[in-house]
Design a protein around this motif. Structure first.
Motif, PDB file in Angstrom:
ATOM      1  N   VAL A   1      -2.474   0.357   4.005  1.00 52.46           N
ATOM      2  CA  VAL A   1      -2.757  -0.103   2.639  1.00 52.46           C
ATOM      3  C   VAL A   1      -3.378   0.984   1.768  1.00 52.46           C
ATOM      4  CG1 VAL A   1      -3.035  -2.533   3.299  1.00 52.46           C
ATOM      5  CG2 VAL A   1      -5.029  -1.039   3.311  1.00 52.46           C
ATOM      6  N   ALA A   2      -3.053   0.933   0.491  1.00 53.21           N
ATOM      7  CA  ALA A   2      -3.765   1.711  -0.531  1.00 53.21           C
ATOM      8  C   ALA A   2      -4.521   0.718  -1.385  1.00 53.21           C
ATOM      9  CB  ALA A   2      -2.767   2.508  -1.374  1.00 53.21           C
TER      10      ALA A   2
ATOM     11  N   GLU B   1      -9.114   5.264  -6.860  1.00 63.67           N
ATOM     12  CA  GLU B   1      -9.969   4.841  -7.972  1.00 63.67           C
ATOM     13  C   GLU B   1      -9.094   4.787  -9.215  1.00 63.67           C
ATOM     14  OE1 GLU B   1     -13.421   7.258  -8.535  1.00 63.67           O
ATOM     15  OE2 GLU B   1     -14.056   6.126 -10.303  1.00 63.67           O
ATOM     16  N   GLY B   2      -9.031   3.636  -9.846  1.00 60.18           N
ATOM     17  CA  GLY B   2      -8.175   3.532 -11.035  1.00 60.18           C
ATOM     18  C   GLY B   2      -8.480   2.264 -11.784  1.00 60.18           C
TER      19      GLY B   2
ATOM     20  N   ALA C   1       2.131   6.354  -7.998  1.00 55.58           N
ATOM     21  CA  ALA C   1       2.569   7.629  -7.395  1.00 55.58           C
ATOM     22  C   ALA C   1       1.602   8.066  -6.300  1.00 55.58           C
ATOM     23  CB  ALA C   1       2.672   8.706  -8.477  1.00 55.58           C
ATOM     24  N   GLU C   2       0.300   7.895  -6.543  1.00 55.27           N
ATOM     25  CA  GLU C   2      -0.691   8.293  -5.533  1.00 55.27           C
ATOM     26  C   GLU C   2      -0.559   7.430  -4.278  1.00 55.27           C
ATOM     27  OE1 GLU C   2      -4.699   8.664  -7.089  1.00 55.27           O
ATOM     28  OE2 GLU C   2      -5.548   8.840  -5.065  1.00 55.27           O
TER      29      GLU C   2
ATOM     30  N   GLY D   1       2.947   7.590   2.219  1.00 53.24           N
ATOM     31  CA  GLY D   1       4.238   8.076   2.697  1.00 53.24           C
ATOM     32  C   GLY D   1       5.325   7.032   2.485  1.00 53.24           C
ATOM     33  N   GLY D   2       5.229   6.321   1.363  1.00 58.60           N
ATOM     34  CA  GLY D   2       6.199   5.267   1.033  1.00 58.60           C
ATOM     35  C   GLY D   2       5.455   4.078   0.456  1.00 58.60           C
ATOM     36  N   LEU D   3       6.212   3.100   0.014  1.00 60.13           N
ATOM     37  CA  LEU D   3       5.576   1.901  -0.548  1.00 60.13           C
ATOM     38  C   LEU D   3       6.597   0.765  -0.485  1.00 60.13           C
ATOM     39  CD1 LEU D   3       3.051   0.817  -2.025  1.00 60.13           C
ATOM     40  CD2 LEU D   3       4.108   1.507  -4.172  1.00 60.13           C
ATOM     41  N   ASP D   4       6.209  -0.362   0.144  1.00 62.34           N
ATOM     42  CA  ASP D   4       7.125  -1.501   0.274  1.00 62.34           C
ATOM     43  C   ASP D   4       6.616  -2.752  -0.428  1.00 62.34           C
ATOM     44  OD1 ASP D   4       8.749  -0.238   2.649  1.00 62.34           O
ATOM     45  OD2 ASP D   4       6.652  -0.166   3.271  1.00 62.34           O
TER      46      ASP D   4
END
Ligand SMILES: NC(=O)c1ccc[n+]([C@@H]2O[C@H](COP(=O)([O-])OP(=O)(O)OC[C@H]3O[C@@H](n4cnc5c(N)ncnc54)[C@H](O)[C@@H]3O)[C@@H](O)[C@H]2O)c1
Length: 268
Positions: A39-40, A67-68, A81-82, A88-91
């Motif tokens: 997770v991010a 942080e955003g 993008a971060e 290494g990807g995003l689903d």
């Protein structure tokens, strides 16, 4: 992992959690992590996200703090993008941020109205669009989960702008689901009822009295109840579900069918 939880497996998946630093965002991050997801965690308060990230790491998954501020349009592409770069990807995306302003419609100024739309609807549109564009660019299937409210599905006295924004989110999720289905992107919302969070009632006694008299299940929900729903909607268990809003409300909306109060309450 038990055979039951493996139905919900998110092994190898990567999720962006907007507002992942506490409450429902934290619970969603932990349920997704238990299912094998990295997770991010986006939060205005990075210390909160760090603390949740620590718990995710203890579950054996990767977590990154971002942080955003999703109310700042310029931050949104940077956040996505971060997340994509760090994970290494995003689903998947689960988006939690939102809050109600208290006041009658007659007291609601144009400024309050605009703030409520920004906080509960506009950022969700922009963030989900950014994630969808990233998925489409990479030819990846994905799932997006937003947070609506029971207030978006019926009158919301004293929180009319909030109710309108959440009702807008429910509509938006339907349109996103239809427009993005050809790209294998599912979009759904969760509509919490009354969930235990610090800000909702001034005293625990008032909260419990409310729950006992008006909630069919007689108690308020917890952030984990939302985390469970987020895992369900993000997982393949919901693979044929898109454009829907899942009420997680202990029967609150259903109880509107009983204008004289809940059976057994002796009201009226
Ligand atoms: N509590 C309830 O009973 C209830 C009922 C219905 C719907 N909801 C909805 O549930 C959601 C969560 O509510 P909550 O009170 O648990 O949330 P919250 O206020 O605890 O916020 C969750 C996290 O989001 C972060 N955050 C806030 N604004 C941000 C921003 N602009 N950018 C990045 N991060 C930000 C906060 O720092 C916090 O860590 C909201 O959308 C709310 O409308 C809550």
């Amino acid at each position: 992992m038990s055979s039951e939880t493996s139905f919900f497996s998110l092994a190898g998946k990567k999720a962006l959690i907007i507002g992942g630093g506490q409450g429902m965002g934290e619970s969603s991050a932990l349920f997704l992590a238990r299912a094998g997801c990295d997770v991010a965690l986006v939060d205005l308060v990075p210390d909160r996200a760090d603390a949740v990230g620590q718990k995710v790491a203890e579950l054996g998954r990767k977590a990154f703090t971002i942080e955003g501020n999703v109310l700042d349009d310029a931050d949104i592409p940077l956040i996505v993008a971060e997340a994509e770069a760090k994970l290494g990807g995003l689903d998947l995306m689960v988006s939690i941020v939102g809050a109600a302003a208290w006041g009658s419609l007659l007291e609601t100024t144009a400024e309050i109205w605009d703030d409520q739309m920004r906080l509960n609807l506009r950022y969700f549109f922009l963030t989900a669009k950014e994630v969808a564009q990233s998925l489409i660019r990479r030819g990846q299937p994905g799932a997006i989960v937003g947070i609506a409210s029971v207030d978006g599905q019926r009158a919301a006295p004293m929180r009319g702008a909030y109710g309108a924004a959440k009702g807008g989110l429910i509509s938006l999720v339907q349109t996103m689901a239809v427009e993005w289905a050809p790209h294998d992107i599912r979009v759904n919302a969760i509509a919490p009822g009354h969930i235990v969070t610090p800000r909702l009632f001034d005293t625990p006694q008032r909260a419990e009295a409310y729950a006992a008299s008006l909630l069919p299940m007689r108690h308020r929900g917890t952030p984990d109840d939302i985390g469970r729903a987020a895992l369900f909607l993000a997982s393949d268990m919901a693979r044929y579900i898109t454009g829907t809003t899942l009420d997680v409300d202990g029967g609150l909306l259903a109880a509107n069918l009983f204008p004289r109060g809940l059976p057994g309450n002796n009201q009226g």
